[in-house]
Structure formats: C-alpha cells, structure tokens
Design a protein around this motif. Structure first.
Motif, short mmCIF file in Angstrom:
data_model
loop_
_atom_site.label_atom_id
_atom_site.label_comp_id
_atom_site.label_asym_id
_atom_site.label_seq_id
_atom_site.Cartn_x
_atom_site.Cartn_y
_atom_site.Cartn_z
N GLY A 1 5.54 -13.41 -4.84
CA GLY A 1 5.22 -12.81 -6.11
C GLY A 1 5.52 -11.34 -6.23
N THR A 2 6.21 -10.76 -5.23
CA THR A 2 6.49 -9.33 -5.22
C THR A 2 7.79 -9.02 -5.95
OG1 THR A 2 5.30 -8.99 -3.14
CG2 THR A 2 6.95 -7.34 -3.73
N VAL A 3 7.76 -7.96 -6.76
CA VAL A 3 8.95 -7.43 -7.42
C VAL A 3 9.03 -5.95 -7.05
CG1 VAL A 3 10.11 -6.94 -9.59
CG2 VAL A 3 8.81 -9.07 -9.32
N ILE A 4 10.15 -5.53 -6.45
CA ILE A 4 10.35 -4.15 -6.02
C ILE A 4 11.52 -3.58 -6.81
CG2 ILE A 4 10.90 -2.62 -4.09
CD1 ILE A 4 9.62 -4.67 -2.24
N GLY A 5 11.27 -2.49 -7.54
CA GLY A 5 12.32 -1.89 -8.35
C GLY A 5 13.38 -1.20 -7.52
N SER A 6 14.50 -0.91 -8.14
CA SER A 6 15.63 -0.29 -7.45
C SER A 6 15.26 1.08 -6.91
CB SER A 6 16.81 -0.18 -8.41
OG SER A 6 17.28 -1.45 -8.79
N GLY A 7 15.88 1.43 -5.78
CA GLY A 7 15.73 2.76 -5.21
C GLY A 7 14.44 3.01 -4.47
N CYS A 8 13.63 1.99 -4.24
CA CYS A 8 12.36 2.18 -3.54
C CYS A 8 12.56 2.29 -2.03
CB CYS A 8 11.41 1.03 -3.84
SG CYS A 8 10.67 1.10 -5.48
N VAL A 9 11.58 2.92 -1.38
CA VAL A 9 11.51 3.02 0.08
C VAL A 9 10.17 2.44 0.51
CG1 VAL A 9 11.48 4.55 2.07
CG2 VAL A 9 12.95 5.09 0.10
N ILE A 10 10.21 1.47 1.43
CA ILE A 10 8.98 0.84 1.92
C ILE A 10 8.78 1.27 3.37
CG2 ILE A 10 7.70 -1.29 2.17
CD1 ILE A 10 8.70 -0.73 -0.70
N GLY A 11 7.71 2.01 3.63
CA GLY A 11 7.47 2.55 4.97
C GLY A 11 7.16 1.48 5.99
N ALA A 12 7.40 1.78 7.26
CA ALA A 12 7.19 0.85 8.36
C ALA A 12 5.76 0.33 8.39
CB ALA A 12 7.52 1.52 9.69
N ASN A 13 5.61 -0.93 8.79
CA ASN A 13 4.32 -1.60 8.97
C ASN A 13 3.59 -1.88 7.66
OD1 ASN A 13 3.95 -1.63 12.04
ND2 ASN A 13 4.40 0.53 11.63
N SER A 14 4.27 -1.77 6.53
CA SER A 14 3.62 -1.99 5.24
C SER A 14 3.54 -3.48 4.91
CB SER A 14 4.38 -1.27 4.12
OG SER A 14 4.36 0.13 4.31
N VAL A 15 2.54 -3.81 4.07
CA VAL A 15 2.41 -5.15 3.50
C VAL A 15 2.46 -4.99 1.99
CG1 VAL A 15 0.96 -7.19 3.25
CG2 VAL A 15 1.01 -5.95 5.44
N VAL A 16 3.47 -5.59 1.35
CA VAL A 16 3.73 -5.37 -0.06
C VAL A 16 3.48 -6.64 -0.84
CG1 VAL A 16 5.39 -4.52 -1.76
CG2 VAL A 16 5.53 -3.73 0.61
N ARG A 17 2.73 -6.47 -1.95
CA ARG A 17 2.50 -7.59 -2.87
C ARG A 17 2.33 -7.03 -4.27
NH1 ARG A 17 -2.18 -12.31 -2.47
NH2 ARG A 17 -1.40 -13.58 -4.22
N GLY A 18 2.91 -7.69 -5.24
CA GLY A 18 2.78 -7.27 -6.63
C GLY A 18 4.04 -6.60 -7.13
N HIS A 19 3.94 -5.94 -8.27
CA HIS A 19 5.08 -5.33 -8.92
C HIS A 19 5.11 -3.84 -8.62
CE1 HIS A 19 6.18 -8.61 -12.02
NE2 HIS A 19 5.53 -9.15 -11.01
N VAL A 20 6.28 -3.36 -8.18
CA VAL A 20 6.50 -1.96 -7.85
C VAL A 20 7.63 -1.44 -8.73
CG1 VAL A 20 7.10 -0.32 -6.03
CG2 VAL A 20 5.78 -2.39 -5.47
N GLY A 21 7.39 -0.36 -9.44
CA GLY A 21 8.42 0.21 -10.30
C GLY A 21 9.53 0.85 -9.49
N PRO A 22 10.64 1.21 -10.14
CA PRO A 22 11.78 1.80 -9.42
C PRO A 22 11.47 3.20 -8.93
CG PRO A 22 12.13 1.86 -11.79
CD PRO A 22 10.90 1.06 -11.58
N GLY A 23 12.23 3.62 -7.89
CA GLY A 23 12.16 4.99 -7.41
C GLY A 23 10.82 5.40 -6.84
N GLN A 24 10.22 4.57 -6.02
CA GLN A 24 8.92 4.88 -5.42
C GLN A 24 9.00 4.78 -3.90
OE1 GLN A 24 5.47 3.03 -7.16
NE2 GLN A 24 6.48 2.71 -9.13
N ILE A 25 8.17 5.56 -3.22
CA ILE A 25 7.98 5.47 -1.78
C ILE A 25 6.58 4.91 -1.54
CG2 ILE A 25 7.83 6.71 0.41
CD1 ILE A 25 9.75 8.79 -0.75
N LEU A 26 6.54 3.78 -0.81
CA LEU A 26 5.26 3.12 -0.54
C LEU A 26 5.02 3.01 0.95
CD1 LEU A 26 6.78 1.49 -3.10
CD2 LEU A 26 4.57 0.32 -3.10
N ALA A 27 3.74 2.94 1.33
CA ALA A 27 3.38 2.69 2.72
C ALA A 27 1.95 2.18 2.76
CB ALA A 27 3.53 3.94 3.57
N GLY A 28 1.63 1.47 3.84
CA GLY A 28 0.27 1.00 4.05
C GLY A 28 0.14 -0.49 3.97
#
Length: 218
Positions: free
Chosen positions: A170-197
């Motif tokens: 069910g995850t949608v990740i927008g263009s240009g995103c960066v997902i940090g190491a060891n992260s667990v991603v779920r849900g909708h993420v807009g473009p151009g974001q840095i996520l972690a955790g």
C-alpha cells in the motif's frame, strides 16, 4: 574448452536466454525464467549477480537497462494455496539493486526510472494473512496457510532507498525521495522528501524556490 562467445550467440538466436544474463548463470540455474526488456529507453541490458533468482517471468516487465547484485530474489506470485493471482511487476529504465534485495509482487509493484536500492531491502505488496476487518487470520493458523492480502506499491523516478529498508503493501513514494537506512515505510509519501525511521517519517523536503533541502517543519 568451448568458445563461450559462440555458444552464447547461438543460444540467444534460439531465444533461450536473454541479453544481460550470462550463459554460465543459465546453465547453473542462477536465473529462473527468461526475462526480456520491453524495448524501452536506453536499450535493454539486464545484469544479474551470482545467486539471483527471477520467478514468474511472464508477469515482469523491464522497460530498459536493469542491474542487480548478488542473491537477489525478484518474484511475481501467480498462485498461493491454489488461488491464482495476476501480478504486475514493472522496473523502469536504469533501476539498480545492490545485494540481497527481495521484491515480491502478488498484485502490483512499479519502480520508476533510475531507482537506486541498497542492500538487504524488502519491497512487497502482500502479507500472509488478514489482520483487519470482520474475518481476520487466527493465531493458530500456520502463516504460510493464510490467504494473501495485497495492496499496490508504487515508487516514483529517481528514488534512493538505503540499506535494510522495508517497504510495506500500500506504499506510494513520490519521485526524488530518499529513504534512510533501516527505515520501515508505509503509506503515501509526496515527492522530494527525505525519510527515516521505523515507522519512517519525513525529516527534510526539497524547496524548489530555494533550491535546498529544508527541515520538514520549516
């Protein structure tokens, strides 16, 4: 010793092996199923590291050049517990996987152009069992005997996914995103974001007016 260049050319002409997979890999069974590109931008060279497996080839599309490291498992699930599935697994041009990546698709997984994926990453659009609603799976039921629950995963262009990331159904990740190491991603993420955790949260966003990555609360 055989002339492997001649052998490879002959095998390719017969359509028994695709460009980008070595004859040695085919003979050793390292690549399961024939994968071909859809003739997309930039040519169709496919490169697989030793010990990698491609399963459910008819439901997998490579839109251009593709590279993966060692021991990767790319799987389109077409049947589970006698239930048929019609998965759509799509790799955009220039997708690159490091070692030990597992991508599993029972409904839809789409990776955009030039996605870069680190080592030991899991991307899946399904779970074993249902844990919401009126008819959830029961604890005494073996996990592998539970029906699959699915939700599409869509990853945009130019996304960088760090090591040991898990991307859930069910995850949608927008263009240009960066997902940090060891992260667990779920849900909708807009473009151009840095996520972690775990669960991942947005730390920085790209501000096109300033041309900079700024803190998410700015």
């Amino acid at each position: 010793m055989p002339d492997w260049v001649t052998v490879r050319a002959a095998v390719e002409r017969l359509g028994l092996i695709e460009t980008g997979v070595t004859v040695a890999d085919r003979l050793l069974g390292r690549i399961r199923g024939t994968v071909k590109t859809a003739g997309g931008r930039g040519g169709g060279a496919l490169t697989f590291g030793a010990g990698s497996h491609v399963i459910g080839r008819r439901n997998i599309t490579f839109q251009g050049a593709f590279t993966c490291g060692r021991r990767c498992r790319i799987e389109a699930v077409t049947v589970h517990l006698a239930t048929p599935y019609q998965p759509t697994l799509v790799f955009g041009h220039g997708v690159a996987l490091s070692d030990d990546v597992h991508i599993a698709c029972a409904q839809q997984v789409v990776l955009g152009t030039d996605v870069l994926i680190g080592s030991r990453v899991l991307i899946t659009d399904h779970n074993h069992g249902q844990y919401h609603g009126d008819a959830p799976s029961r604890p005494e039921e073996p996990p592998n005997r539970r029906a699959l629950s699915t939700a599409p995963v869509i990853i945009g262009d130019n996304v960088w996914i760090g090591d040991l990331v898990t991307i859930l159904p069910g995850t949608v990740i927008g263009s240009g995103c960066v997902i940090g190491a060891n992260s667990v991603v779920r849900g909708h993420v807009g473009p151009g974001q840095i996520l972690a955790g775990a669960p991942a949260r947005t730390l920085r966003v790209f501000d096109p007016r300033r041309g900079q990555w700024v803190a998410a609360h700015d």
